[in-house]
Design an enzyme around this catalytic site. Structure first.
Site, short mmCIF file in Angstrom:
data_model
loop_
_atom_site.label_atom_id
_atom_site.label_comp_id
_atom_site.label_asym_id
_atom_site.label_seq_id
_atom_site.Cartn_x
_atom_site.Cartn_y
_atom_site.Cartn_z
N HIS A 109 0.85 -1.18 0.00
CA HIS A 109 0.00 0.00 0.00
C HIS A 109 0.89 1.24 0.00
O HIS A 109 2.09 1.16 0.28
CB HIS A 109 -0.89 0.00 1.23
CG HIS A 109 -1.91 -1.11 1.23
ND1 HIS A 109 -2.95 -1.14 2.11
CD2 HIS A 109 -2.03 -2.22 0.47
CE1 HIS A 109 -3.69 -2.21 1.90
NE2 HIS A 109 -3.14 -2.89 0.90
N GLU A 112 1.24 3.78 2.04
CA GLU A 112 1.92 4.09 3.29
C GLU A 112 3.11 3.16 3.52
O GLU A 112 4.19 3.61 3.93
CB GLU A 112 0.95 3.99 4.48
CG GLU A 112 -0.19 4.98 4.42
CD GLU A 112 -1.43 4.46 3.68
OE1 GLU A 112 -2.49 5.08 3.84
OE2 GLU A 112 -1.33 3.45 2.95
N CYS A 169 -5.64 1.88 6.02
CA CYS A 169 -6.26 0.62 6.42
C CYS A 169 -5.58 0.16 7.72
O CYS A 169 -4.55 0.72 8.12
CB CYS A 169 -6.09 -0.42 5.31
SG CYS A 169 -4.40 -1.07 5.17
N CYS A 206 -1.76 -0.58 7.37
CA CYS A 206 -0.93 0.61 7.22
C CYS A 206 -0.90 1.43 8.51
O CYS A 206 0.14 1.98 8.87
CB CYS A 206 -1.42 1.46 6.06
SG CYS A 206 -1.18 0.63 4.47
#
Length: 168
Positions: free
Chosen positions: A67, A69, A97, A100
């Protein structure tokens, strides 16, 4: 019909109040035009300087953990030669999420500024909201998760939904 875009759209230029969130939007756009994944870009900042950049690369890398991040954390750590990001802030186009969020905590990032909300993420097909409920929600993160520049990030989400992209 969904369109394929490459040039940075004028409607995203200077849409964010924060120069760091603007950089996160630009990073996310770079990722979606490359076909790397969703409209999630992230910037790590320390002492007013961008030290890490990342965007969602789930599709591009065939890696469900890459992701925006996480990609930005990896980049910042490599740039600094450390695994400890104490004193750093994260700017991300979408509320993180659970994976992350906890990666940021694990990296010792001091605060996360996010644009679009978990509910906004769900609105464009991402299941963060379901995973968030499974992990206990956002209680306990007050003062750590700070909303910023939602409207600019929602413009990015709108552009993403109009583009050719792979749903996942």
């Amino acid at each position: 019909m969904k369109k394929k875009l490459t040039r940075f759209p004028s409607e995203l230029i200077d849409t964010a109040e924060s120069k760091y969130m603007q950089a996160a939007i630009e990073e996310a756009y770079k990722g979606i035009t490359a076909g790397d994944g969703g409209p999630f870009g992230a910037i790590v900042v320390r002492n007013g300087e961008i030290i890490g950049r990342g965007h969602n690369r789930v599709v591009g890398n065939n890696d469900p953990t890459c992701h925006g991040e996480v990609d930005a954390i990896r980049n910042a750590c490599a740039n600094l030669g450390t695994f400890d990001l104490t004193g750093c802030q994260m700017y991300t186009t979408g509320e993180p999420c659970p994976m992350c969020l906890f990666a940021c905590k694990w990296a010792k990032i001091e605060v996360i500024y996010y644009g679009a909300t978990i509910q906004d993420n769900a609105g464009i097909g991402f299941r963060d909201e379901v995973l968030d409920r499974m992990s206990g929600g956002r209680d306990g993160f007050e003062g750590y998760l700070i909303p910023l520049d939602r409207e600019g990030c929602l413009k990015l989400f709108d552009i993403y939904m109009q583009m050719e992209h792979e749903d996942y």
